[in-house]
Scaffold this active site. Structure first.
Site, PDB file in Angstrom:
ATOM      1  CB  SER A 133      -1.087   0.192   1.010  1.00 26.35           C
ATOM      2  OG  SER A 133      -1.408   0.690   1.287  1.00 26.35           O
ATOM      3  CE1 TYR A 157      -3.488  -2.393   5.230  1.00 28.18           C
ATOM      4  CE2 TYR A 157      -3.421   0.036   4.376  1.00 28.18           C
ATOM      5  CZ  TYR A 157      -3.536  -0.912   4.487  1.00 28.18           C
ATOM      6  OH  TYR A 157      -4.541  -1.684   3.503  1.00 28.18           O
ATOM      7  CE  LYS A 161      -1.769  -4.435   3.515  1.00 29.23           C
ATOM      8  NZ  LYS A 161      -1.734  -5.404   2.888  1.00 29.23           N
TER       9      LYS A 161
HETATM   10  N1  LIG Z   1      -8.624  -0.822  -1.174  1.00 24.68           N
HETATM   11  C1  LIG Z   1      -7.602   0.294  -0.910  1.00 24.68           C
HETATM   12  O1  LIG Z   1      -7.834   0.533  -0.635  1.00 24.68           O
HETATM   13  C2  LIG Z   1      -6.645  -0.753  -0.596  1.00 24.68           C
HETATM   14  C3  LIG Z   1      -5.181  -0.074  -0.583  1.00 24.68           C
HETATM   15  C4  LIG Z   1      -3.707  -0.838  -0.835  1.00 24.68           C
HETATM   16  C5  LIG Z   1      -4.123  -1.944  -0.467  1.00 24.68           C
HETATM   17  N2  LIG Z   1      -5.163  -2.690   0.149  1.00 24.68           N
HETATM   18  C6  LIG Z   1      -4.942  -4.057   0.422  1.00 24.68           C
HETATM   19  O2  LIG Z   1      -5.030  -4.736  -0.465  1.00 24.68           O
HETATM   20  C7  LIG Z   1      -5.240  -6.079  -0.340  1.00 24.68           C
HETATM   21  C8  LIG Z   1      -7.463  -6.351  -0.263  1.00 24.68           C
HETATM   22  O3  LIG Z   1      -7.490  -4.804   0.463  1.00 24.68           O
HETATM   23  P1  LIG Z   1      -9.841  -4.586  -0.702  1.00 24.68           P
HETATM   24  O4  LIG Z   1     -10.217  -4.020  -0.665  1.00 24.68           O
HETATM   25  O5  LIG Z   1      -9.894  -5.810  -1.160  1.00 24.68           O
HETATM   26  O6  LIG Z   1      -9.791  -5.561   1.052  1.00 24.68           O
HETATM   27  P2  LIG Z   1     -11.518  -6.172   1.191  1.00 24.68           P
HETATM   28  O7  LIG Z   1     -11.344  -7.022   2.682  1.00 24.68           O
HETATM   29  O8  LIG Z   1     -12.061  -6.691   0.365  1.00 24.68           O
HETATM   30  O9  LIG Z   1     -10.585  -7.760   1.074  1.00 24.68           O
HETATM   31  C9  LIG Z   1      -9.736  -8.737   2.678  1.00 24.68           C
HETATM   32  C10 LIG Z   1      -9.869 -10.233   1.790  1.00 24.68           C
HETATM   33  O10 LIG Z   1      -9.426 -10.960   2.719  1.00 24.68           O
HETATM   34  C11 LIG Z   1      -9.806 -12.009   3.236  1.00 24.68           C
HETATM   35  N3  LIG Z   1      -9.567 -11.844   4.797  1.00 24.68           N
HETATM   36  C12 LIG Z   1      -9.311 -10.803   5.804  1.00 24.68           C
HETATM   37  N4  LIG Z   1      -8.711 -11.413   6.657  1.00 24.68           N
HETATM   38  C13 LIG Z   1      -8.760 -13.051   6.517  1.00 24.68           C
HETATM   39  C14 LIG Z   1      -7.858 -14.562   7.362  1.00 24.68           C
HETATM   40  N5  LIG Z   1      -7.473 -14.172   7.747  1.00 24.68           N
HETATM   41  N6  LIG Z   1      -7.709 -15.083   6.103  1.00 24.68           N
HETATM   42  C15 LIG Z   1      -8.133 -15.324   5.008  1.00 24.68           C
HETATM   43  N7  LIG Z   1      -9.150 -14.585   4.212  1.00 24.68           N
HETATM   44  C16 LIG Z   1      -8.964 -13.215   5.207  1.00 24.68           C
HETATM   45  C17 LIG Z   1     -11.462 -10.548   3.417  1.00 24.68           C
HETATM   46  O11 LIG Z   1     -12.566 -11.398   3.614  1.00 24.68           O
HETATM   47  C18 LIG Z   1     -11.395  -9.830   2.482  1.00 24.68           C
HETATM   48  O12 LIG Z   1     -12.386 -10.747   1.223  1.00 24.68           O
HETATM   49  C19 LIG Z   1      -6.243  -5.988   1.130  1.00 24.68           C
HETATM   50  O13 LIG Z   1      -4.576  -6.418   2.245  1.00 24.68           O
HETATM   51  C20 LIG Z   1      -5.568  -4.515   1.352  1.00 24.68           C
HETATM   52  O14 LIG Z   1      -4.922  -4.280   2.626  1.00 24.68           O
HETATM   53  C21 LIG Z   1      -6.535  -2.087   0.076  1.00 24.68           C
END
Ligand SMILES: NC(=O)c1ccc[n+]([C@@H]2O[C@H](COP(=O)([O-])OP(=O)(O)OC[C@H]3O[C@@H](n4cnc5c(N)ncnc54)[C@H](O)[C@@H]3O)[C@@H](O)[C@H]2O)c1
Length: 347
Positions: A133, A157, A161
């Site tokens: 991120s 958070y 990362k």
């Molecule tokens: N959306 C953003 O703005 C953003 C920005 C930068 C990085 N990210 C990173 O990208 C990744 C995906 O983000 P997203 O926006 O799709 O989030 P999201 O919450 O929609 O998806 C994350 C998924 O991981 C699953 N999950 C959580 N804990 C878990 C566990 N212990 N075991 C198995 N599954 C688990 C959740 O159920 C969900 O389906 C994350 O790692 C997030 O930190 C997101």
């Protein structure tokens, strides 16, 4: 036979869109998700959009936790052919919650990644794409931000990362054969143009875009704009919004680059390189949905930056990838999703 990939967190916002792109590219997928922040309905719709029937072996779902060695083992064993690579989305992502619950964030994000890497070694898989991120740049001194900018996260958070990126570098350095890509996303928004899959956060959205779509559809009364006295052209914060389909294609490009070359470690920004202010987004979304978005300006939030924009040129050089979709398309597709699914997947 086509290659099999493990997608952790594949039911989530970015994961579901990436699963669709990868299925359409011919990969077989095993998704491991505990559905902590997602719904199995998202994967059902991914299968439908990809033209897969129910129980098609090209998309297998393992309900399990990335911190569980048994669940990981099950996912690896269930794959129809050995897993060639992992795309690791699973994790928690709410900055405010991470300040209140750092132990949970370190457990899911860091311990979960450590368990995953151990399972990968045990099953002879050494290719991984990790969801990092732009948060780890903290309050950036240089904008657009290159990958060489200091890693200086300012919340738990972001610390998790940065820790996982370091863990991946340590593991990749410890033995030959690892192929690792850390993709530093900027602000992923929008939805698949069909409106069938999109972002469906639990509770009150933390980010501008899902909050805005929920105001537009009448689920929330008003949007709050955090400060209009930033040193930006209109005084509101400027961010680099990336269409989730561009981001999904970035994962495909990263996977193909890793699988098609000698082992290497990549750390890349995935962003558009263009900044839009909060007021730009409100205006573009009002155009897309054909109604004004009520908002009020409130005080700045601690920890926010005035401007966060990627320098994405390294990703273009290394992956041959760049964003293709505009803010107008982001708003059109985000509205297609939210208007057709006012309550999300209703899990
Ligand atoms: N959306 C953003 O703005 C953003 C920005 C930068 C990085 N990210 C990173 O990208 C990744 C995906 O983000 P997203 O926006 O799709 O989030 P999201 O919450 O929609 O998806 C994350 C998924 O991981 C699953 N999950 C959580 N804990 C878990 C566990 N212990 N075991 C198995 N599954 C688990 C959740 O159920 C969900 O389906 C994350 O790692 C997030 O930190 C997101």
């Amino acid at each position: 036979m086509s290659q099999t990939l493990l997608i952790t967190g594949g039911a989530g916002f970015i994961g579901s869109h990436t699963c669709l792109v990868l299925l359409e590219a011919g990969y077989r997928l095993v998704v491991l998700d505990n559905f902590a922040n997602s719904s199995v309905e998202a994967l059902r719709r991914v299968a439908e959009l990809a033209g897969l029937g129910p129980d098609d072996p090209r998309l297998q779902v393992v309900a399990g936790d990335v911190r569980s060695a048994e669940d990981l083992d099950r996912a690896f064993r269930q794959a129809p052919t050995p897993i060639e690579a992992v795309v690791h989305f699973a994790g928690l992502k709410a900055v405010g919650e991470s300040v209140a619950e750092p132990l949970i964030y370190w457990d899911v994000n860091v311990v979960g990644s450590q368990r995953l890497l151990a399972a990968m070694r045990a099953h002879g898989c050494r290719t991984v794409v990790f969801s990092s991120s732009a948060t780890l740049y903290g309050l950036p001194e240089q904008v657009p931000i290159p990958e060489t900018a200091p890693v200086q996260p300012i919340n738990p958070y972001g610390h998790t990362k940065a820790a996982v990126e370091q863990l991946l570098r340590d593991v990749a350095t410890s033995e030959p054969g690892w192929r690792v890509a850390c993709l530093r996303y900027f602000n992923p928004v929008g939805a698949h143009p069909s409106g069938r899959i999109g972002e469906d956060p639990n509770g009150i959205p933390n980010n501008l875009f899902p909050f805005l779509t929920q105001v537009a559809v009448g689920r929330r009364n008003q949007l709050q704009v955090f400060g209009d006295d930033w040193p930006t052209p209109d005084g509101t914060g400027v961010r680099d919004y990336i269409h989730v389909m561009d981001l999904a294609e970035g994962h495909q490009a990263a996977l193909e680059t890793l699988l098609g070359a000698e082992p290497q470690q990549l750390t890349l920004n995935l962003g558009s390189g263009t900044g839009h202010s909060v007021l730009d987004v409100i205006e573009a979304f009002a155009q897309a949905c054909g109604r004004p978005i009520p908002y009020s300006v409130v005080a700045r939030r601690p920890g926010d930056a005035a401007r966060t924009v990627a320098d994405p040129s390294l990703a273009t050089t290394r992956l041959g990838w760049r964003t293709r979709r505009s803010l107008t398309e982001i708003c059109r597709d985000g509205w297609a999703w939210q208007s057709a699914n006012p309550s999300g997947y209703t899990r």
